[in-house]
Write a protein that holds these residues in place. Structure first.
Motif, PDB file in Angstrom:
ATOM      1  N   ALA A  22       0.822 -14.220  -4.264  1.00 59.88           N
ATOM      2  CA  ALA A  22       1.254 -14.429  -2.883  1.00 59.88           C
ATOM      3  C   ALA A  22       0.387 -13.625  -1.921  1.00 59.88           C
ATOM      4  CB  ALA A  22       2.720 -14.043  -2.731  1.00 59.88           C
ATOM      5  N   CYS A  23       0.062 -12.391  -2.299  1.00 57.51           N
ATOM      6  CA  CYS A  23      -0.809 -11.560  -1.461  1.00 57.51           C
ATOM      7  C   CYS A  23      -2.206 -12.157  -1.367  1.00 57.51           C
ATOM      8  CB  CYS A  23      -0.882 -10.139  -2.011  1.00 57.51           C
ATOM      9  SG  CYS A  23       0.630  -9.193  -1.789  1.00 57.51           S
ATOM     10  N   ARG A  24      -2.723 -12.643  -2.478  1.00 61.94           N
ATOM     11  CA  ARG A  24      -4.063 -13.249  -2.474  1.00 61.94           C
ATOM     12  C   ARG A  24      -4.108 -14.487  -1.593  1.00 61.94           C
ATOM     13  NH1 ARG A  24      -4.782 -11.961  -7.624  1.00 61.94           N
ATOM     14  NH2 ARG A  24      -3.734 -13.814  -8.341  1.00 61.94           N
ATOM     15  N   SER A  25      -3.079 -15.333  -1.703  1.00 62.46           N
ATOM     16  CA  SER A  25      -3.080 -16.558  -0.905  1.00 62.46           C
ATOM     17  C   SER A  25      -2.878 -16.267   0.580  1.00 62.46           C
ATOM     18  CB  SER A  25      -2.021 -17.535  -1.400  1.00 62.46           C
ATOM     19  OG  SER A  25      -0.738 -17.029  -1.138  1.00 62.46           O
ATOM     20  N   ALA A  26      -2.222 -15.137   0.903  1.00 58.46           N
ATOM     21  CA  ALA A  26      -2.009 -14.775   2.299  1.00 58.46           C
ATOM     22  C   ALA A  26      -3.151 -13.920   2.846  1.00 58.46           C
ATOM     23  CB  ALA A  26      -0.691 -14.026   2.446  1.00 58.46           C
ATOM     24  N   GLY A  27      -4.119 -13.581   2.003  1.00 59.41           N
ATOM     25  CA  GLY A  27      -5.247 -12.774   2.460  1.00 59.41           C
ATOM     26  C   GLY A  27      -4.894 -11.311   2.640  1.00 59.41           C
ATOM     27  N   ILE A  28      -3.945 -10.823   1.857  1.00 63.78           N
ATOM     28  CA  ILE A  28      -3.523  -9.424   1.939  1.00 63.78           C
ATOM     29  C   ILE A  28      -4.196  -8.668   0.797  1.00 63.78           C
ATOM     30  CG2 ILE A  28      -1.561  -7.854   1.809  1.00 63.78           C
ATOM     31  CD1 ILE A  28       0.169 -10.186   2.818  1.00 63.78           C
ATOM     32  N   PRO A  29      -5.028  -7.670   1.108  1.00 71.25           N
ATOM     33  CA  PRO A  29      -5.659  -6.895   0.034  1.00 71.25           C
ATOM     34  C   PRO A  29      -4.630  -6.001  -0.651  1.00 71.25           C
ATOM     35  CG  PRO A  29      -6.284  -6.015   2.165  1.00 71.25           C
ATOM     36  CD  PRO A  29      -5.479  -7.245   2.425  1.00 71.25           C
ATOM     37  N   THR A  30      -4.750  -5.877  -1.965  1.00 73.20           N
ATOM     38  CA  THR A  30      -3.846  -5.030  -2.742  1.00 73.20           C
ATOM     39  C   THR A  30      -4.635  -3.848  -3.288  1.00 73.20           C
ATOM     40  OG1 THR A  30      -4.266  -6.385  -4.686  1.00 73.20           O
ATOM     41  CG2 THR A  30      -2.305  -6.921  -3.388  1.00 73.20           C
TER      42      THR A  30
ATOM     43  N   TRP B  74       0.809  -1.212   0.000  1.00 73.29           N
ATOM     44  CA  TRP B  74       0.000   0.000   0.000  1.00 73.29           C
ATOM     45  C   TRP B  74       0.845   1.265   0.000  1.00 73.29           C
ATOM     46  CZ3 TRP B  74      -5.086   0.510  -0.954  1.00 73.29           C
ATOM     47  CH2 TRP B  74      -5.819  -0.663  -0.993  1.00 73.29           C
ATOM     48  N   ALA B  75       2.159   1.157   0.179  1.00 69.77           N
ATOM     49  CA  ALA B  75       3.041   2.325   0.148  1.00 69.77           C
ATOM     50  C   ALA B  75       3.636   2.542  -1.239  1.00 69.77           C
ATOM     51  CB  ALA B  75       4.160   2.165   1.166  1.00 69.77           C
ATOM     52  N   GLN B  76       3.775   1.465  -2.031  1.00 71.44           N
ATOM     53  CA  GLN B  76       4.354   1.542  -3.366  1.00 71.44           C
ATOM     54  C   GLN B  76       3.538   0.661  -4.299  1.00 71.44           C
ATOM     55  OE1 GLN B  76       8.280  -0.010  -2.905  1.00 71.44           O
ATOM     56  NE2 GLN B  76       9.146   1.936  -2.224  1.00 71.44           N
ATOM     57  N   PRO B  77       3.631   0.905  -5.617  1.00 75.07           N
ATOM     58  CA  PRO B  77       2.949   0.008  -6.549  1.00 75.07           C
ATOM     59  C   PRO B  77       3.466  -1.426  -6.429  1.00 75.07           C
ATOM     60  CG  PRO B  77       3.641   2.008  -7.671  1.00 75.07           C
ATOM     61  CD  PRO B  77       4.235   2.055  -6.303  1.00 75.07           C
ATOM     62  N   VAL B  78       2.594  -2.381  -6.697  1.00 78.10           N
ATOM     63  CA  VAL B  78       2.941  -3.801  -6.581  1.00 78.10           C
ATOM     64  C   VAL B  78       4.114  -4.136  -7.495  1.00 78.10           C
ATOM     65  CG1 VAL B  78       2.078  -6.146  -6.962  1.00 78.10           C
ATOM     66  CG2 VAL B  78       0.630  -4.464  -5.864  1.00 78.10           C
ATOM     67  N   ARG B  79       4.152  -3.523  -8.651  1.00 82.48           N
ATOM     68  CA  ARG B  79       5.241  -3.799  -9.588  1.00 82.48           C
ATOM     69  C   ARG B  79       6.592  -3.390  -9.002  1.00 82.48           C
ATOM     70  NH1 ARG B  79       4.395  -2.499 -15.701  1.00 82.48           N
ATOM     71  NH2 ARG B  79       5.002  -4.591 -16.212  1.00 82.48           N
ATOM     72  N   THR B  80       6.643  -2.262  -8.306  1.00 83.87           N
ATOM     73  CA  THR B  80       7.884  -1.789  -7.691  1.00 83.87           C
ATOM     74  C   THR B  80       8.321  -2.722  -6.564  1.00 83.87           C
ATOM     75  OG1 THR B  80       7.204   0.465  -8.197  1.00 83.87           O
ATOM     76  CG2 THR B  80       8.972   0.207  -6.601  1.00 83.87           C
ATOM     77  N   VAL B  81       7.379  -3.114  -5.722  1.00 80.05           N
ATOM     78  CA  VAL B  81       7.700  -4.031  -4.618  1.00 80.05           C
ATOM     79  C   VAL B  81       8.172  -5.369  -5.180  1.00 80.05           C
ATOM     80  CG1 VAL B  81       6.765  -5.222  -2.602  1.00 80.05           C
ATOM     81  CG2 VAL B  81       6.058  -2.889  -3.098  1.00 80.05           C
ATOM     82  N   ALA B  82       7.526  -5.828  -6.259  1.00 82.66           N
ATOM     83  CA  ALA B  82       7.911  -7.108  -6.871  1.00 82.66           C
ATOM     84  C   ALA B  82       9.334  -7.044  -7.408  1.00 82.66           C
ATOM     85  CB  ALA B  82       6.931  -7.464  -7.979  1.00 82.66           C
ATOM     86  N   LEU B  83       9.717  -5.933  -8.034  1.00 77.87           N
ATOM     87  CA  LEU B  83      11.084  -5.799  -8.537  1.00 77.87           C
ATOM     88  C   LEU B  83      12.086  -5.822  -7.390  1.00 77.87           C
ATOM     89  CD1 LEU B  83      10.730  -3.116 -11.338  1.00 77.87           C
ATOM     90  CD2 LEU B  83      11.407  -5.486 -11.599  1.00 77.87           C
ATOM     91  N   GLU B  84      11.744  -5.184  -6.265  1.00 81.32           N
ATOM     92  CA  GLU B  84      12.651  -5.187  -5.121  1.00 81.32           C
ATOM     93  C   GLU B  84      12.831  -6.593  -4.557  1.00 81.32           C
ATOM     94  OE1 GLU B  84      10.898  -2.459  -2.395  1.00 81.32           O
ATOM     95  OE2 GLU B  84      11.414  -0.701  -3.602  1.00 81.32           O
ATOM     96  N   LEU B  85      11.777  -7.403  -4.632  1.00 79.45           N
ATOM     97  CA  LEU B  85      11.840  -8.757  -4.087  1.00 79.45           C
ATOM     98  C   LEU B  85      12.330  -9.784  -5.106  1.00 79.45           C
ATOM     99  CD1 LEU B  85       8.521  -8.768  -2.043  1.00 79.45           C
ATOM    100  CD2 LEU B  85      10.837  -8.434  -1.197  1.00 79.45           C
TER     101      LEU B  85
END
Length: 139
Positions: A37-45, A16-27
């Protein structure tokens, strides 16, 4: 491959602080993989257009709370996908193929003959409009 172990709350705040694409690149994963991964963990995007609204200084939609479920773990493991390129192990640096008795003349490739030009197709004659004849102007 580097696996990331992140708490649900930390991943929720990052998404929620950065776009999902940016967080994905960092990871080191794809944005689709992080979304799964967020959906399976129950984390809303954030919904579509969330960051566009922020960019244009419009009020964003409300942020849904992170709900705790009794059957849910408190952490998420994010692992990058396996590479599709398979690398075979290299031979040792001291390996040299035997050159004794090798006829180097047999390795010379004969020049390739020139391929003749393809015939040019005849031009299309007359107007073609979806299989129907065109109507003349003024009708």
């Amino acid at each position: 491959m580097v696996h990331h172990v992140i708490t649900r709350e930390a991943l929720y705040e990052r998404v929620w602080a950065q776009p999902v694409r940016t967080v994905a690149l960092e990871l080191g994963v794809s944005d689709v993989g992080l979304g799964k991964a967020c959906r399976s963990a129950g984390i809303p995007t954030p919904p579509r257009g969330f960051w566009t609204r922020i960019h244009h200084r419009k009020p964003p939609p409300p942020r849904p709370p992170l709900e705790a479920r009794p059957d849910q773990r408190d952490w998420v493991v994010i692992a990058p996908a396996r590479s599709r390129v398979r690398v075979s192990p290299l031979p040792s640096a001291t390996f040299h193929p035997p050159l004794d008795g090798l006829d180097l003349a047999s390795l010379v490739v004969s020049p390739v003959e020139r391929i003749p030009d393809w015939p040019v197709p005849a031009p299309v004659r007359g107007p073609v409009f979806a299989g129907r004849p065109r109507r003349p102007w003024g009708d």
